[in-house]
Design a protein around this motif. Structure first.
Motif, PDB file in Angstrom:
ATOM      1  N   ALA A  61      -6.322  18.783 -10.966  1.00 10.77           N
ATOM      2  CA  ALA A  61      -6.100  19.786 -11.261  1.00 10.77           C
ATOM      3  C   ALA A  61      -6.194  20.039 -12.702  1.00 10.77           C
ATOM      4  N   PHE A  62      -6.393  19.191 -13.143  1.00 12.30           N
ATOM      5  CA  PHE A  62      -7.103  19.348 -14.368  1.00 12.30           C
ATOM      6  C   PHE A  62      -8.659  18.331 -15.212  1.00 12.30           C
ATOM      7  N   LYS A  63      -9.254  18.535 -14.250  1.00  9.98           N
ATOM      8  CA  LYS A  63     -10.757  17.835 -14.214  1.00  9.98           C
ATOM      9  C   LYS A  63     -10.961  19.069 -14.834  1.00  9.98           C
ATOM     10  N   LYS A  64     -12.114  19.453 -15.999  1.00 14.46           N
ATOM     11  CA  LYS A  64     -13.090  20.789 -15.857  1.00 14.46           C
ATOM     12  C   LYS A  64     -14.129  20.573 -15.570  1.00 14.46           C
ATOM     13  N   GLY A  65     -14.512  21.557 -14.976  1.00  8.81           N
ATOM     14  CA  GLY A  65     -15.888  21.564 -14.452  1.00  8.81           C
ATOM     15  C   GLY A  65     -15.930  21.593 -12.950  1.00  8.81           C
ATOM     16  N   LEU A  66     -14.881  21.238 -12.121  1.00 11.89           N
ATOM     17  CA  LEU A  66     -14.478  20.983 -10.595  1.00 11.89           C
ATOM     18  C   LEU A  66     -15.284  22.195 -10.191  1.00 11.89           C
ATOM     19  N   SER A  67     -16.386  21.982  -9.435  1.00 14.58           N
ATOM     20  CA  SER A  67     -17.014  23.946  -8.898  1.00 14.58           C
ATOM     21  C   SER A  67     -17.602  24.194  -7.619  1.00 14.58           C
ATOM     22  N   ASP A  68     -17.988  24.734  -7.153  1.00 16.08           N
ATOM     23  CA  ASP A  68     -18.855  24.401  -5.666  1.00 16.08           C
ATOM     24  C   ASP A  68     -20.395  23.719  -6.017  1.00 16.08           C
ATOM     25  N   ASP A  69     -20.377  23.881  -7.150  1.00 17.11           N
ATOM     26  CA  ASP A  69     -21.678  23.203  -7.651  1.00 17.11           C
ATOM     27  C   ASP A  69     -22.129  21.740  -7.512  1.00 17.11           C
ATOM     28  N   LEU A 103       1.296  -1.136   0.541  1.00 21.56           N
ATOM     29  CA  LEU A 103      -0.085   0.032   0.509  1.00 21.56           C
ATOM     30  C   LEU A 103       0.633   1.246  -0.434  1.00 21.56           C
ATOM     31  N   ARG A 104       1.831   1.345   1.177  1.00 23.38           N
ATOM     32  CA  ARG A 104       2.959   2.369   0.454  1.00 23.38           C
ATOM     33  C   ARG A 104       3.161   2.196  -0.470  1.00 23.38           C
ATOM     34  N   LEU A 105       3.893   2.199  -1.321  1.00 24.75           N
ATOM     35  CA  LEU A 105       4.309   1.719  -2.491  1.00 24.75           C
ATOM     36  C   LEU A 105       3.778   2.655  -3.801  1.00 24.75           C
ATOM     37  N   ALA A 106       1.662   2.034  -3.458  1.00 25.86           N
ATOM     38  CA  ALA A 106       0.916   1.865  -4.176  1.00 25.86           C
ATOM     39  C   ALA A 106       0.551   3.814  -3.776  1.00 25.86           C
ATOM     40  N   LEU A 107       1.005   4.463  -2.636  1.00 23.24           N
ATOM     41  CA  LEU A 107       0.341   5.181  -2.302  1.00 23.24           C
ATOM     42  C   LEU A 107       0.555   6.476  -2.902  1.00 23.24           C
ATOM     43  N   PRO A 108       2.096   6.829  -3.458  1.00 25.86           N
ATOM     44  CA  PRO A 108       2.487   7.705  -3.859  1.00 25.86           C
ATOM     45  C   PRO A 108       1.784   7.924  -5.457  1.00 25.86           C
ATOM     46  N   VAL A 109       1.906   7.019  -5.947  1.00 26.71           N
ATOM     47  CA  VAL A 109       0.976   6.944  -7.697  1.00 26.71           C
ATOM     48  C   VAL A 109      -0.108   7.802  -6.986  1.00 26.71           C
ATOM     49  N   ILE A 110      -1.063   7.079  -6.385  1.00 32.73           N
ATOM     50  CA  ILE A 110      -2.272   7.407  -5.839  1.00 32.73           C
ATOM     51  C   ILE A 110      -3.126   8.950  -5.597  1.00 32.73           C
ATOM     52  N   LEU A 111      -2.013   9.805  -4.919  1.00 37.57           N
ATOM     53  CA  LEU A 111      -2.129  10.697  -4.583  1.00 37.57           C
ATOM     54  C   LEU A 111      -1.078  11.950  -5.457  1.00 37.57           C
ATOM     55  N   ILE A 112      -0.877  11.257  -6.468  1.00 38.71           N
ATOM     56  CA  ILE A 112      -0.345  11.829  -7.568  1.00 38.71           C
ATOM     57  C   ILE A 112      -1.526  12.236  -8.610  1.00 38.71           C
ATOM     58  N   GLY A 113      -2.674  10.781  -8.845  1.00 38.59           N
ATOM     59  CA  GLY A 113      -3.521  10.629  -9.366  1.00 38.59           C
ATOM     60  C   GLY A 113      -4.773  12.256  -9.044  1.00 38.59           C
ATOM     61  N   ILE A 114      -5.179  11.913  -7.926  1.00 42.14           N
ATOM     62  CA  ILE A 114      -5.922  12.486  -7.062  1.00 42.14           C
ATOM     63  C   ILE A 114      -5.373  13.911  -7.339  1.00 42.14           C
ATOM     64  N   LYS A 161      -9.040  23.771  -4.687  1.00 37.73           N
ATOM     65  CA  LYS A 161      -8.770  23.008  -5.323  1.00 37.73           C
ATOM     66  C   LYS A 161      -7.333  23.256  -5.437  1.00 37.73           C
ATOM     67  N   PRO A 162      -6.701  24.266  -5.695  1.00 32.79           N
ATOM     68  CA  PRO A 162      -5.089  24.366  -6.068  1.00 32.79           C
ATOM     69  C   PRO A 162      -4.277  23.920  -4.694  1.00 32.79           C
ATOM     70  N   LEU A 163      -4.858  24.139  -3.463  1.00 27.91           N
ATOM     71  CA  LEU A 163      -4.585  23.647  -2.022  1.00 27.91           C
ATOM     72  C   LEU A 163      -4.705  22.142  -1.581  1.00 27.91           C
ATOM     73  N   LEU A 164      -5.426  21.743  -2.384  1.00 27.67           N
ATOM     74  CA  LEU A 164      -5.437  19.861  -2.330  1.00 27.67           C
ATOM     75  C   LEU A 164      -4.468  19.356  -3.782  1.00 27.67           C
ATOM     76  N   VAL A 165      -4.248  20.082  -4.420  1.00 23.90           N
ATOM     77  CA  VAL A 165      -3.429  19.817  -5.529  1.00 23.90           C
ATOM     78  C   VAL A 165      -2.519  19.738  -4.924  1.00 23.90           C
TER      79      VAL A 165
END
Length: 253
Positions: A119-127, A103-114, A233-237
């Motif tokens: 960062a790149f998903k369009k349409g993310l807002s407070d709606d 799990l520790r090995l996979a975690l960095p990949v998962i976090l980069i995916g998040i 969003k930017p802080l989460l990224v």
């Protein structure tokens, strides 16, 4: 009585304030406090358990702040919180028994995916958007996985709750942040109960850091409610990316 010198205690409380601020907005406060505790001389178990002491205060403060502002109904989340608490306790109980290297090995990949998703998903807002699973299914399947991870390993749990609420529950970014905090508090509390039974936490410095976490969490939650997705969003990224890089650095020695 602090378990460290006054100088180190001051630095740790400042780190806790920063962690509370970041965690109330995007999660990832452990990225700040866990390394700080290790550098102060805590063993890995002491650092993880003391981090739960102070992090519980911050998550509780953020949850109450969002609830008082009408961003989340805490009573509607009690069932999910109970599941998160039990899962956090179970994860902490298994911390020394279950091999977590994969799990520790996979975690960095998962976090980069998040990070890439936000960062790149369009349409993310407070709606809000259409939800993919029912609240019951979310509580039954998603919450135990993340809560268990929070007790077993910890870092990044807030980001995982966040993406679950956004992708599966259909919440807007601010609503997802608000709903994350109660579950984060519950899984922290469940893990802390187990670690306390082991006698592992540094209670003095953990409580002092908890006070600083309260202050940081209040400031962070209020800023998030004022600005919303533009700050979340930017802080989460940033926090997801930095946590992934720190884990990779640890793996490389």
């Amino acid at each position: 009585m602090f378990e460290v010198s006054l100088h180190l205690a001051t630095l740790l409380t400042l780190a806790a304030f920063a962690a509370g601020f970041v965690d109330a907005i995007a999660g990832g406060g452990g990225l700040i406090t866990l390394p700080a505790l290790l550098l102060a001389g805590a063993s890995p178990l002491q650092a993880l358990s003391t981090n739960k002491v102070q992090g519980t205060f911050g998550a509780a403060t953020a949850a109450v702040t969002y609830a008082m502002a009408g961003r989340v109904d805490l009573r509607q989340q009690l069932g999910a919180a109970a599941v998160a608490l039990a899962a956090g306790a179970a994860g902490a109980a298994l911390a020394g028994l279950v091999p977590t290297e994969g799990l520790r090995l996979a975690l960095p990949v998962i976090l980069i995916g998040i990070a890439g998703f936000f960062a790149f998903k369009k349409g993310l807002s407070d709606d809000d958007r259409a939800r993919r699973i029912s609240p019951t299914a979310f509580t039954a399947f998603v919450v135990p996985l993340i809560g268990g991870y929070d007790g077993l390993i910890g870092p990044g749990a807030g980001a995982f709750y966040m993406i679950g609420f956004v992708v599966l529950a259909g919440h807007g970014v601010l609503k997802a942040t608000a709903h994350t905090k109660l579950l984060n508090f519950a899984s922290n509390l469940g893990a802390l109960a187990v670690f306390a039974a082991y006698g592992a936490p540094w209670w003095g410095i953990g409580l002092a850091m908890g006070v600083a976490q309260i202050a940081g969490a209040r400031v962070g939650a209020r800023l998030a409610m004022r600005i919303g997705a533009r700050v979340i969003k930017p802080l989460l990224v940033a926090t997801s990316t930095l946590l992934a890089l720190r884990l990779l650095w640890q793996m490389l020695g």
